[in-house]
Scaffold this active site. Structure first.
Site, PDB file in Angstrom:
ATOM      1  N   SER A 191      41.828  33.758  44.645  1.00 23.67           N
ATOM      2  CA  SER A 191      42.952  34.044  45.521  1.00 23.67           C
ATOM      3  C   SER A 191      43.351  35.484  45.236  1.00 23.67           C
ATOM      4  CB  SER A 191      44.110  33.095  45.229  1.00 23.67           C
ATOM      5  OG  SER A 191      45.251  33.451  45.974  1.00 23.67           O
ATOM      6  N   ASP A 200      54.910  33.489  38.210  1.00 21.61           N
ATOM      7  CA  ASP A 200      54.479  33.112  39.549  1.00 21.61           C
ATOM      8  C   ASP A 200      55.039  31.722  39.856  1.00 21.61           C
ATOM      9  OD1 ASP A 200      53.143  32.434  41.850  1.00 21.61           O
ATOM     10  OD2 ASP A 200      51.128  32.671  41.033  1.00 21.61           O
ATOM     11  N   ASP A 260      41.851  33.852  50.484  1.00 27.66           N
ATOM     12  CA  ASP A 260      41.147  33.050  49.490  1.00 27.66           C
ATOM     13  C   ASP A 260      39.647  33.153  49.731  1.00 27.66           C
ATOM     14  OD1 ASP A 260      43.527  32.189  48.385  1.00 27.66           O
ATOM     15  OD2 ASP A 260      43.528  30.241  49.422  1.00 27.66           O
ATOM     16  N   ARG A 299      49.509  24.425  34.052  1.00 23.76           N
ATOM     17  CA  ARG A 299      50.172  24.007  35.286  1.00 23.76           C
ATOM     18  C   ARG A 299      50.375  22.500  35.205  1.00 23.76           C
ATOM     19  NH1 ARG A 299      47.071  27.801  39.837  1.00 23.76           N
ATOM     20  NH2 ARG A 299      47.634  29.807  38.874  1.00 23.76           N
ATOM     21  N   GLU A 310      37.317  26.925  46.183  1.00 23.86           N
ATOM     22  CA  GLU A 310      38.018  28.214  46.115  1.00 23.86           C
ATOM     23  C   GLU A 310      37.753  28.844  44.747  1.00 23.86           C
ATOM     24  OE1 GLU A 310      42.459  29.830  45.354  1.00 23.86           O
ATOM     25  OE2 GLU A 310      42.297  28.174  46.805  1.00 23.86           O
ATOM     26  N   GLN A 369      41.435  32.098  34.130  1.00 22.44           N
ATOM     27  CA  GLN A 369      40.908  32.973  35.164  1.00 22.44           C
ATOM     28  C   GLN A 369      40.922  34.423  34.713  1.00 22.44           C
ATOM     29  OE1 GLN A 369      43.573  31.874  38.397  1.00 22.44           O
ATOM     30  NE2 GLN A 369      44.809  33.689  38.111  1.00 22.44           N
TER      31      GLN A 369
END
Length: 335
Positions: free
Chosen positions: A253, A58, A237, A111, A250, A126
Site C-alpha cells: 500500500s 496510523d 495498492d 494489529r 496485496e 514490512q
C-alpha cells in the site's frame, strides 16, 4: 459460513521447513538490495512505539485499537505502531534528506483487531519506505513510475530465487495494469470491493489499484484509508495473483503524501478535523515537512508469494486460534 483458513487440495510446499527458513532470509536480503538501489533509499532505525498524544500513529480504518501501555517515567501513554506512515515523513526532515533521496526500515507492529486467515496475522512485518519529492512530482505519472520500480525489484528477487531453488515455479508478470477504484466499480457494479479486486487481478495478474479512500459514485469508498497521510487521488495498492490460493494478494500500500490542501480536504471529508491539533498535522499545514512518496511492502506477504506458500504462518511466527490450527494440522507447517 465461509472457512477463514483454506488449505488447497493436494497442497505440498515447494520447499522444506529448513529450506524455507533459508529462503526467507535470501528473499529479504535480495529484495532490499533491489529496492534500495532503484529508489535511492538509506536504511534507518525505526520506533516500535510512539507517544499516544503525538498524532504519529496510523489509525488505519479508524476502528482498529492500537496496543497502548503506560510508562511510569513518562506523563503520557505509549502506543505500539500500526505503521510508520507519518513517522517517516518527520524523520526525513529530522535527518535532513533532500529531493530524490529517502529512507527505509524494518517495521514490526501489532494489529490486535486483525482477522486471522491465510493472509492476515496480528503480527505485521514490512519494509516501510519514504522518499522526498518535489511539488512537480506530485502526479500520477510519477506514482506509476515508482510502482514499476517496485515491481521490477520483486521480479528480480523472484528470478534469483528461481536460480537458487529450481522447484519454485511462480512466474510474475512485470506488466502492471493500472486502474482506478471508480473504473473498477464501473466494470463490476454488482460486486463488492474484494470481489472486484479478485475478478480484475485474475485477468491482470500484476495490478495497481489507484485512488483509494474517497467515496465512489455509489456513495461508498472502495476501501478505508486514513485521511492524513496518503493523498487519496495519488495513492493505491499493489496486488499480484497468487496461483496456489487462487486469490489476489496485496503486497504493498503506497502513495504520494498529502500536502496542506489535500490534508484539509480529506480531514473534512472524514469528519476528522480534530486531528489538526497534533504537531504532525500543524507542520504539514505550515509546509514545514518535506513533500514525500512512500509506502509499506509486506515482508511475510512477499515471502509467501515468492515461495509459493498458502498460509502466512508458513513464513512468520505468530499466534493462531484453534480453528486455524485445526485446519492446518497435518497439512501445513506453521512456524
Amino acid at each position: 459460513m465461509k472457512e477463514k483458513t483454506i488449505v488447497p487440495k493436494d497442497y505440498q510446499s515447494s520447499l522444506s521447513v529448513y529450506d524455507t527458513q533459508k529462503a526467507i532470509g535470501l528473499t529479504k536480503h535480495w529484495f532490499e538490495e533491489a529496492l534500495t538501489g532503484s529508489l535511492k533509499l538509506k536504511r534507518v532505525s525505526a520506533p516500535l512505539f510512539v507517544d499516544a498524544s503525538s498524532g504519529l500513529n496510523d489509525n488505519l480504518n479508524g476502528v482498529e485499537r492500537p496496543v497502548q501501555f503506560d510508562v511510569p517515567a513518562l506523563a503520557t501513554p505509549a502506543e505500539v505502531v500500526h505503521s510508520l506512515a507519518k513517522w517517516k515523513r518527520t524523520a526525513l526532515k529530522q535527518y535532513d534528506f533532500h529531493i530524490g533521496n529517502g529512507i527505509y526500515t524494518d517495521m514490526n507492529a501489532i494489529r490486535r483487531d486483525e482477522e486471522l486467515d491465510n493472509l492476515h496475522s496480528i503480527y505485521v512485518d514490512q519494509w516501510d519506505w519514504e522518499r522526498v519529492i518535489s511539488r512537480e512530482q506530485r502526479n500520477l505519472d510519477y506514482l506509476k513510475q515508482t510502482v514499476q520500480q517496485i515491481v521490477n525489484a520483486i521480479i528480480e528477487t523472484s528470478s534469483r530465487l528461481h536460480t537458487k531453488y529450481p522447484s519454485l515455479s511462480i512466474e510474475l508478470d512485470s506488466n502492471v495494469s493500472f486502474i482506478t477504484t471508480q473504473e473498477l466499480e464501473n466494470l463490476y457494479p454488482d460486486f463488492n470491493d474484494k470481489e472486484r479486486e479478485q475478478a480484475y487481478v485474475k485477468e491482470h495478474p500484476t495490478t495497481f489499484i489507484m485512488q483509494i479512500g474517497d467515496k465512489l459514485l455509489s456513495g461508498k469508498p472502495h476501501d478505508g484509508r486514513s485521511p492524513d497521510y496518503d493523498d487519496w487521488q495519488l495513492n493505491g495498492d499493489l496486488l499480484f495473483w497468487h496461483e496456489p490460493l487462487q486469490t489476489a494478494v496485496e503486497i504493498s500500500s503506497m502513495g504520494i503524501r498529502v500536502d496542506e490542501t489535500s490534508l484539509k480536504e480529506q480531514l473534512e471529508k472524514a469528519n476528522a478535523t480534530d486531528r489538526l491539533k497534533y504537531p504532525y498535522h500543524q507542520q504539514i499545514l505550515a509546509n514545514e515537512l518535506p513533500l514525500t512518496i512512500g509506502g509499506g511492502i509486506g515482508q511475510s506477504r512477499l515471502c509467501m508469494l515468492l515461495l509459493e506458500k498458502v498460509h502466512i504462518g508458513e513464513v512468520q511466527v505468530s499466534l493462531w486460534d484453534e480453528e486455524t490450527l485445526d485446519a492446518c494440522r497435518g497439512k501445513i507447517n506453521l512456524l
